[in-house]
Each structure stands twice: as C-alpha cells, then as structure tokens.
Design a protein around this motif. Structure first.
Motif, PDB file in Angstrom:
ATOM      1  N   ARG A   1      -0.325  -3.221  -3.107  1.00 47.86           N
ATOM      2  CA  ARG A   1      -0.933  -3.024  -4.238  1.00 47.86           C
ATOM      3  C   ARG A   1       0.088  -2.962  -5.437  1.00 47.86           C
ATOM      4  NH1 ARG A   1      -3.925   2.797  -4.521  1.00 47.86           N
ATOM      5  NH2 ARG A   1      -5.034   1.831  -5.974  1.00 47.86           N
ATOM      6  N   GLN A   2      -0.052  -4.209  -6.249  1.00 44.77           N
ATOM      7  CA  GLN A   2       0.624  -4.641  -7.211  1.00 44.77           C
ATOM      8  C   GLN A   2      -0.023  -4.660  -8.478  1.00 44.77           C
ATOM      9  OE1 GLN A   2       2.490  -8.579  -6.547  1.00 44.77           O
ATOM     10  NE2 GLN A   2       2.928  -8.048  -4.214  1.00 44.77           N
ATOM     11  N   PHE A   3      -1.362  -5.050  -8.466  1.00 39.98           N
ATOM     12  CA  PHE A   3      -2.307  -5.224  -9.832  1.00 39.98           C
ATOM     13  C   PHE A   3      -2.421  -3.976 -10.366  1.00 39.98           C
ATOM     14  CE2 PHE A   3      -6.218  -5.304 -12.075  1.00 39.98           C
ATOM     15  CZ  PHE A   3      -5.915  -6.101 -13.001  1.00 39.98           C
ATOM     16  N   LYS A   4      -1.815  -3.846 -11.792  1.00 36.77           N
ATOM     17  CA  LYS A   4      -1.840  -2.657 -12.792  1.00 36.77           C
ATOM     18  C   LYS A   4      -1.331  -1.566 -11.950  1.00 36.77           C
ATOM     19  CE  LYS A   4      -6.104  -1.179 -13.849  1.00 36.77           C
ATOM     20  NZ  LYS A   4      -7.406  -1.121 -14.401  1.00 36.77           N
ATOM     21  N   ARG A   5      -0.284  -1.658 -11.543  1.00 40.04           N
ATOM     22  CA  ARG A   5       0.882  -0.494 -11.099  1.00 40.04           C
ATOM     23  C   ARG A   5       2.064  -0.711 -11.419  1.00 40.04           C
ATOM     24  NH1 ARG A   5      -3.450   0.662  -9.968  1.00 40.04           N
ATOM     25  NH2 ARG A   5      -4.555   1.543  -8.165  1.00 40.04           N
TER      26      ARG A   5
ATOM     27  N   LYS B   1       2.373   3.618  -8.245  1.00 43.84           N
ATOM     28  CA  LYS B   1       3.661   2.996  -8.151  1.00 43.84           C
ATOM     29  C   LYS B   1       3.355   1.451  -7.322  1.00 43.84           C
ATOM     30  CE  LYS B   1       8.418   3.172  -6.340  1.00 43.84           C
ATOM     31  NZ  LYS B   1       8.377   1.853  -5.404  1.00 43.84           N
ATOM     32  N   ARG B   2       4.041   0.351  -7.854  1.00 46.89           N
ATOM     33  CA  ARG B   2       3.865  -0.823  -7.109  1.00 46.89           C
ATOM     34  C   ARG B   2       4.097  -0.941  -5.788  1.00 46.89           C
ATOM     35  NH1 ARG B   2       6.714  -5.611  -6.276  1.00 46.89           N
ATOM     36  NH2 ARG B   2       5.443  -7.607  -6.813  1.00 46.89           N
TER      37      ARG B   2
ATOM     38  N   CYS C   1       5.895  -0.890 -12.201  1.00 45.82           N
ATOM     39  CA  CYS C   1       7.255  -1.514 -11.399  1.00 45.82           C
ATOM     40  C   CYS C   1       8.265  -0.794 -12.027  1.00 45.82           C
ATOM     41  CB  CYS C   1       7.036  -3.078 -11.426  1.00 45.82           C
ATOM     42  SG  CYS C   1       8.365  -3.681 -10.723  1.00 45.82           S
TER      43      CYS C   1
ATOM     44  N   ASP D   1       5.795  -3.626 -15.712  1.00 46.31           N
ATOM     45  CA  ASP D   1       7.121  -3.434 -15.694  1.00 46.31           C
ATOM     46  C   ASP D   1       7.516  -2.506 -16.706  1.00 46.31           C
ATOM     47  OD1 ASP D   1       7.959  -5.482 -13.729  1.00 46.31           O
ATOM     48  OD2 ASP D   1       6.955  -6.795 -14.988  1.00 46.31           O
TER      49      ASP D   1
ATOM     50  N   ARG E   1      -2.422 -11.002 -10.865  1.00 46.40           N
ATOM     51  CA  ARG E   1      -1.440  -9.995  -9.978  1.00 46.40           C
ATOM     52  C   ARG E   1      -0.460  -9.397 -10.822  1.00 46.40           C
ATOM     53  NH1 ARG E   1      -1.973 -15.226  -7.649  1.00 46.40           N
ATOM     54  NH2 ARG E   1      -3.059 -15.195  -5.625  1.00 46.40           N
ATOM     55  N   SER E   2      -0.727  -9.281 -12.479  1.00 48.42           N
ATOM     56  CA  SER E   2       0.628  -8.728 -13.128  1.00 48.42           C
ATOM     57  C   SER E   2       0.524  -6.965 -12.885  1.00 48.42           C
ATOM     58  CB  SER E   2       0.052  -8.769 -14.506  1.00 48.42           C
ATOM     59  OG  SER E   2       0.213 -10.079 -14.912  1.00 48.42           O
ATOM     60  N   ASP E   3       1.903  -6.614 -12.783  1.00 45.91           N
ATOM     61  CA  ASP E   3       2.137  -5.047 -12.816  1.00 45.91           C
ATOM     62  C   ASP E   3       2.238  -4.696 -14.047  1.00 45.91           C
ATOM     63  OD1 ASP E   3       4.567  -6.221 -12.690  1.00 45.91           O
ATOM     64  OD2 ASP E   3       4.931  -5.890 -10.526  1.00 45.91           O
TER      65      ASP E   3
END
Length: 251
Positions: free
Chosen positions: A100-104, A95-96, A106, A68, A64-66
């Motif tokens: 949609r969080q993964f590979k976006r 954009k996170r 933040c 940063d 689930r990493s974005d």
C-alpha cells in the motif's frame, strides 16, 4: 476526486507533466486525507516538527504517489520518534508499505534538533535538487511555532536567490497543527531520564543491523541512504542524475 482506484489513476494521471500553472488533479484529495489525521500529528512522542516533502510540494502527484514526510525530532530521540510514528501509523493503516503506497505516509527522512542544517549533505555546488527540496518543504505540524529550520538553512538562497520565504505550490494556506496530544505527554512522561536513553539504544540496536543488511544485499536500491548521529534518511537518492540532467540542458 475521491477514489483509490489505481488503475483509473494510472490511465489518467501517470503521464501528466509537472506544472507551475495548473493544479494537479490529486492535490485536493491528498490534502483532505492529510487534514483528516490532524489529531494524530501532535501525539507522536519526541517529534518537534513535521514537514510535507517531495511530489505533493512539487505539484507532481501521480497514480502511485505517497506522502513523504520530513521530521525533526527531539535531541537524541531520533530512533524512538521514528519507532512511535511507524507503529501509530501502521495501527491506523496510513503508513506506506510495499503493498500500500498510494496516499500513505512515507517516513523517509528524520533529523534531530541538533542537525537542522542540511548544507553538509550537498553533493557539490551543482547539487541543485537539495536546495530546491529544502525550499519547497511545507510545515504540517510544530510542537511550538518556530522558523528555526528555514533560518539555519538560508544557504539555499545561494542557489535560489529569488525564492519566497516559504514555498507552497497550490497548497494554499495549509494549517500548521501545534501542541502536544495526550498520548505524547503520557509516553514522554513514562520514558523520562535514563529510560529515554535505554529505549533509544534498544530501538537502534534492533533496527541498525537490519538496515545495514538491506544495504549490503541491494546497494543500488539503497543509494543515498544515510544512518548517522542525528540523521536517518531512507529515500533512494537520484540527486546526481537530476543535477547532471539540469546542467547538461543548460550547457
């Protein structure tokens, strides 16, 4: 690996531990994504520098990493810079968001050019996380080549005396993008002088009450959020937890 299949990633990567010896499976995929948008970084108005931060720089990417980002803006343009970055990244779908969080990207931490030194943000002399975090920032974009951020934050050597000048676990010689894009030059030309000031005040007037309301409704979820002159930090703060764990394990 080229996949957005989060179910597969959760099964295979979520439980992996941090490693100093083995490159994480997701790093190359994330770096390819970051390099894909190289042309956009120089088009963010009022942005002086962009650094990669947190899990990517710690070799700790998970399912689930974005991505940063730590951003340095022009003096007195911190709200305007964040606004344009948010709008442009949202338009391109990078954009996170809650969905949609993964590979976006933040946009969690901004300072302006007059607030580069972060030493005053230390919780105490046992705040081991902040110096470690600063030491592992990796430059991604610079309006002009400069080492000033690392110079004014040389205080981290009080905590980490053996760190190299610049850290980049498994990221290699990541290219630092430079210059000013056409969109940036256009916006900065339009909003000159008093129009700059008016836009900055207007954006702050709209967003500050919303941030304050969110903090009041969910104080636990907004622990460590900072909204000060020249500093915007929206990341949940676990530094006290990390420091307590570190020193309890070494006692």
């Amino acid at each position: 690996m080229k996949t957005d299949d989060s179910s597969y990633l959760e099964e295979n990567i979520e439980d992996q531990a941090f490693s100093w010896d083995e490159k994480g499976e997701l790093i190359q995929d994330f770096l390819a994504f970051i390099k894909k948008w190289w042309w956009l970084y120089s088009n963010f108005p009022f942005v002086d520098q962009i650094f990669l931060a947190n899990s990517l720089c710690f070799n700790a990417l998970k399912a689930r990493s974005d991505i940063d980002l730590f951003v340095v803006t022009r003096k007195w343009r911190i709200w305007t810079a964040r606004f344009f970055m948010s709008v442009l990244m949202w338009c391109f779908g990078i954009k996170r968001t809650k969905k949609r969080q993964f590979k976006r990207f933040c946009l969690s931490f901004f300072v302006d050019a007059d607030h580069l030194c972060l030493e005053h943000l230390l919780l105490d002399e046992q705040d081991i996380y902040l110096p470690y975090w600063v030491a592992h920032l990796v430059p991604l974009y610079q309006r002009e080549r400069s080492e000033r951020f690392f110079q004014v934050n040389s205080w981290v050597r009080r905590f980490l005396p053996n760190i190299p000048l610049r850290q980049s676990i498994f990221l290699g010689n990541l290219k630092i993008f430079e210059g000013k894009g056409r969109f940036r030059r256009l916006i900065e030309c339009i909003f000159m002088g008093k129009l700059w000031d008016l836009l900055e005040k207007l954006i702050k007037l709209i967003w500050l009450p919303r941030i304050q309301t969110l903090r009041e409704k969910n104080p636990d979820l907004h622990h460590g959020v900072l909204v000060q002159d020249g500093i915007l930090k929206f990341h949940y703060d676990k530094r006290k937890i990390y420091s307590d764990l570190f020193f309890s394990g070494n006692s």
